[in-house]
Design an enzyme around this catalytic site. Structure first.
Site, PDB file in Angstrom:
ATOM      1  N   HIS A 189       0.404  -8.799  14.491  1.00  0.00           N
ATOM      2  CA  HIS A 189       0.671  -7.668  13.609  1.00  0.00           C
ATOM      3  C   HIS A 189      -0.349  -7.622  12.467  1.00  0.00           C
ATOM      4  O   HIS A 189      -0.908  -6.557  12.160  1.00  0.00           O
ATOM      5  CB  HIS A 189       2.089  -7.771  13.046  1.00  0.00           C
ATOM      6  CG  HIS A 189       2.417  -6.705  12.048  1.00  0.00           C
ATOM      7  ND1 HIS A 189       2.724  -5.413  12.422  1.00  0.00           N
ATOM      8  CD2 HIS A 189       2.471  -6.736  10.690  1.00  0.00           C
ATOM      9  CE1 HIS A 189       2.960  -4.685  11.334  1.00  0.00           C
ATOM     10  NE2 HIS A 189       2.801  -5.467  10.279  1.00  0.00           N
TER      11      HIS A 189
ATOM     12  N   THR B  35       0.856  -1.183   0.000  1.00  0.00           N
ATOM     13  CA  THR B  35       0.000   0.000   0.000  1.00  0.00           C
ATOM     14  C   THR B  35       0.891   1.232   0.000  1.00  0.00           C
ATOM     15  O   THR B  35       2.120   1.123  -0.032  1.00  0.00           O
ATOM     16  CB  THR B  35      -0.912   0.026   1.243  1.00  0.00           C
ATOM     17  OG1 THR B  35      -0.137   0.374   2.404  1.00  0.00           O
ATOM     18  CG2 THR B  35      -1.573  -1.328   1.478  1.00  0.00           C
ATOM     19  N   CYS B  36       0.286   2.412   0.067  1.00  0.00           N
ATOM     20  CA  CYS B  36       1.095   3.623   0.055  1.00  0.00           C
ATOM     21  C   CYS B  36       1.945   3.764   1.313  1.00  0.00           C
ATOM     22  O   CYS B  36       2.966   4.447   1.305  1.00  0.00           O
ATOM     23  CB  CYS B  36       0.212   4.859  -0.118  1.00  0.00           C
ATOM     24  SG  CYS B  36      -1.034   5.067   1.175  1.00  0.00           S
ATOM     25  N   ASN B  37       1.539   3.102   2.394  1.00  0.00           N
ATOM     26  CA  ASN B  37       2.264   3.268   3.652  1.00  0.00           C
ATOM     27  C   ASN B  37       2.954   2.011   4.160  1.00  0.00           C
ATOM     28  O   ASN B  37       3.563   2.031   5.221  1.00  0.00           O
ATOM     29  CB  ASN B  37       1.307   3.779   4.746  1.00  0.00           C
ATOM     30  CG  ASN B  37       1.035   5.257   4.610  1.00  0.00           C
ATOM     31  OD1 ASN B  37       1.935   6.035   4.315  1.00  0.00           O
ATOM     32  ND2 ASN B  37      -0.209   5.654   4.784  1.00  0.00           N
ATOM     33  N   ARG B  38       2.875   0.912   3.413  1.00  0.00           N
ATOM     34  CA  ARG B  38       3.536  -0.309   3.871  1.00  0.00           C
ATOM     35  C   ARG B  38       3.724  -1.283   2.716  1.00  0.00           C
ATOM     36  O   ARG B  38       2.934  -1.298   1.759  1.00  0.00           O
ATOM     37  CB  ARG B  38       2.737  -0.983   4.983  1.00  0.00           C
ATOM     38  CG  ARG B  38       1.464  -1.656   4.542  1.00  0.00           C
ATOM     39  CD  ARG B  38       0.743  -2.314   5.722  1.00  0.00           C
ATOM     40  NE  ARG B  38       0.322  -1.318   6.693  1.00  0.00           N
ATOM     41  CZ  ARG B  38       0.870  -1.203   7.911  1.00  0.00           C
ATOM     42  NH1 ARG B  38       1.799  -2.053   8.309  1.00  0.00           N
ATOM     43  NH2 ARG B  38       0.453  -0.272   8.739  1.00  0.00           N
TER      44      ARG B  38
ATOM     45  N   GLY C  42      -5.183  12.254 -11.491  1.00  0.00           N
ATOM     46  CA  GLY C  42      -5.555  10.883 -11.197  1.00  0.00           C
ATOM     47  C   GLY C  42      -7.060  10.757 -11.149  1.00  0.00           C
ATOM     48  O   GLY C  42      -7.765  11.716 -10.805  1.00  0.00           O
TER      49      GLY C  42
ATOM     50  N   GLY D 119      -8.537   7.576  -9.958  1.00  0.00           N
ATOM     51  CA  GLY D 119      -8.815   6.344  -9.231  1.00  0.00           C
ATOM     52  C   GLY D 119      -9.617   6.594  -7.971  1.00  0.00           C
ATOM     53  O   GLY D 119     -10.173   7.679  -7.754  1.00  0.00           O
TER      54      GLY D 119
END
Length: 435
Positions: free
Chosen positions: A97, A49-52, A187, A189
């Site tokens: 987690h 994802t954008c953060n992981r 964009g 999306g």
């Protein structure tokens, strides 16, 4: 054999590092296919994802498996690879987690709703590539259920901000009022649509949308009474824009330093705000050094999302209790999976013998009606269940205990199951995932 996650996220690595490990769907499929050829790796799910970016694995030899994965990461990232950016969790810590990620407790914005669909998509993609089996099918379906339960039973998503709403709030902090602002969204999306919706809700009157596919830009613009701009003309539109919010899927910068420098003289000194929420980034970071330009990326949103931090922290404690409860239930469920292959094999063998005897009996009784055949079939099924009840109960009770191996070997020997059940057990007889 061990359950492991190797990953990095917004807490351990800045956006310039995370973007190097961002995987599109096509790239994810290529990586999964490469992993499938590794005999040491039994199951894998790649979440990006954008953060992981996180790779969940079931490894036969954890040390050798991690060495292979880290070598692959070095190949992907080159000189940018640094072990300090990555975390490595095993067994129960890996499960905890994953449940926290699915519950959005580990997100940049606690309570955001996109992560659950991202986990679903990652799991289904891995499954379609043949990279999941009993453990991950169980684990990821449970994680998705946990995420839904947390959102239902807590208020963690109440008045939830998101990356897109935080981006809009960041712009408002700078300009103060959107009603007179000329806004360009790059964009078309899901993220861009959410951003446009938040812009309208916060008072924006004029929205322009540009996308490489013009029809997609037109479709999004029509939803908000905006205007679609051909992709090759968006920098011309940027001349009159006050705010540009970017969220494309491009693997390279779509707004370059030189491109912005070329339009600055045409703006009559009017300041320009760019909010880049894409990973990989859409805007060359050097743009932020240009006088009159303010550039934010996704890592700059953290300060914006602290507004509900105390409220969310109290709800997070409730969510943690749910996660603890779900982990206990999962451990109990997995305990029975250790014996399940032998139980399946025993049941299949008994059913095969039952069908064989029935076939011979029906051949000798050709005048039986369909109803009579069904009655005899049901009777033999009930007899089979009664015969199997005691050994099945004994195996269930032994699963996960010191007697497990003895019972399994004994059942296989008594009922002449092949190779002590190994053809059916496969890797499932080594459930030391919690170590």
């Amino acid at each position: 054999m061990q359950l492991i996650v190797l990953g990095l996220n917004h807490k351990t690595a800045p956006v310039e590092i995370r973007e190097r490990f961002n995987f599109s769907q096509d790239r994810t499929v290529r990586v999964l296919r490469r992993l499938r050829n590794n005999d040491n790796l039994n199951e894998a799910v790649l979440l990006s994802t954008c953060n992981r970016t996180e790779l969940y694995m079931v490894l036969e030899d954890p040390a050798a498996g991690l060495h292979f994965i880290r070598t692959l990461l070095r190949h992907l990232a080159g000189e940018q690879y640094k072990p300090d950016y990555f975390y490595n969790l095993t067994g129960i810590n890996c499960v905890r987690h994953l449940f926290k990620v699915a519950s959005s407790l580990d997100s940049l914005i606690i309570g955001e709703g996109q992560i659950l669909s991202q986990i679903k998509n990652a799991y289904h993609l891995s499954r379609s590539c043949g990279m999941t089996d009993t453990l991950f099918n169980t684990l990821f379906n449970r994680a998705i259920a946990v995420g839904k339960r947390v959102r239902t039973e807590t208020k963690i998503a109440y008045s939830s901000v998101s990356v897109s709403s935080a981006a809009v709030d960041l712009a408002i902090d700078v300009v103060g009022d959107l009603t007179k602002s000329n806004i360009l969204v790059l964009g078309a999306g899901r993220m861009s649509e959410l951003t446009a919706r938040h812009l309208i809700d916060k008072g924006a009157k004029t929205i322009f949308v540009s996308n490489r596919n013009l029809s997609h830009a037109q479709e999004l613009a029509e939803k908000f009474n905006g205007t679609a701009i051909p992709y090759n003309e968006f920098m011309h539109q940027a001349i009159t824009s006050d705010i540009i919010i970017t969220s494309t899927g491009a693997p390279h910068y779509v707004i370059t330093e030189q491109g912005v420098r070329d339009i600055i003289p045409k703006r009559s000194g009017k300041p320009l705000i760019l909010v880049d929420i894409a990973v990989p980034r859409d805007v060359d970071p050097l743009v932020g050094d240009i006088e009159g330009v303010t550039l934010y990326n996704i890592d700059d949103l953290e300060g914006v999302v602290d507004m509900n931090k105390n409220f969310r922290s109290s709800e997070a404690k409730v969510a943690e209790a749910i996660i603890d409860e779900e982990i206990t239930a999962l451990k109990e469920r997995l305990r029975y999976l250790t014996m399940r292959p032998v139980m399946v094999q025993l049941h299949e063998k008994m059913n095969f013998l039952r069908q064989k005897v029935l076939k011979r009996a029906f051949a000798k009784l050709p005048n039986l009606t369909d109803k009579e055949r069904r009655i005899i079939d049901i009777m033999t099924q009930r007899l089979e269940h009664k015969f199997l009840r005691e050994p099945m109960t004994a195996m269930n009770s032994a699963a996960g205990t010191a007697d497990e191996e003895r019972y399994r070997d004994m059942i296989c020997e008594l009922f002449l199951l092949n190779d002590s059940g190994e053809d059916y057990i496969g890797d499932e007889n080594k459930f030391d995932y919690w170590d």
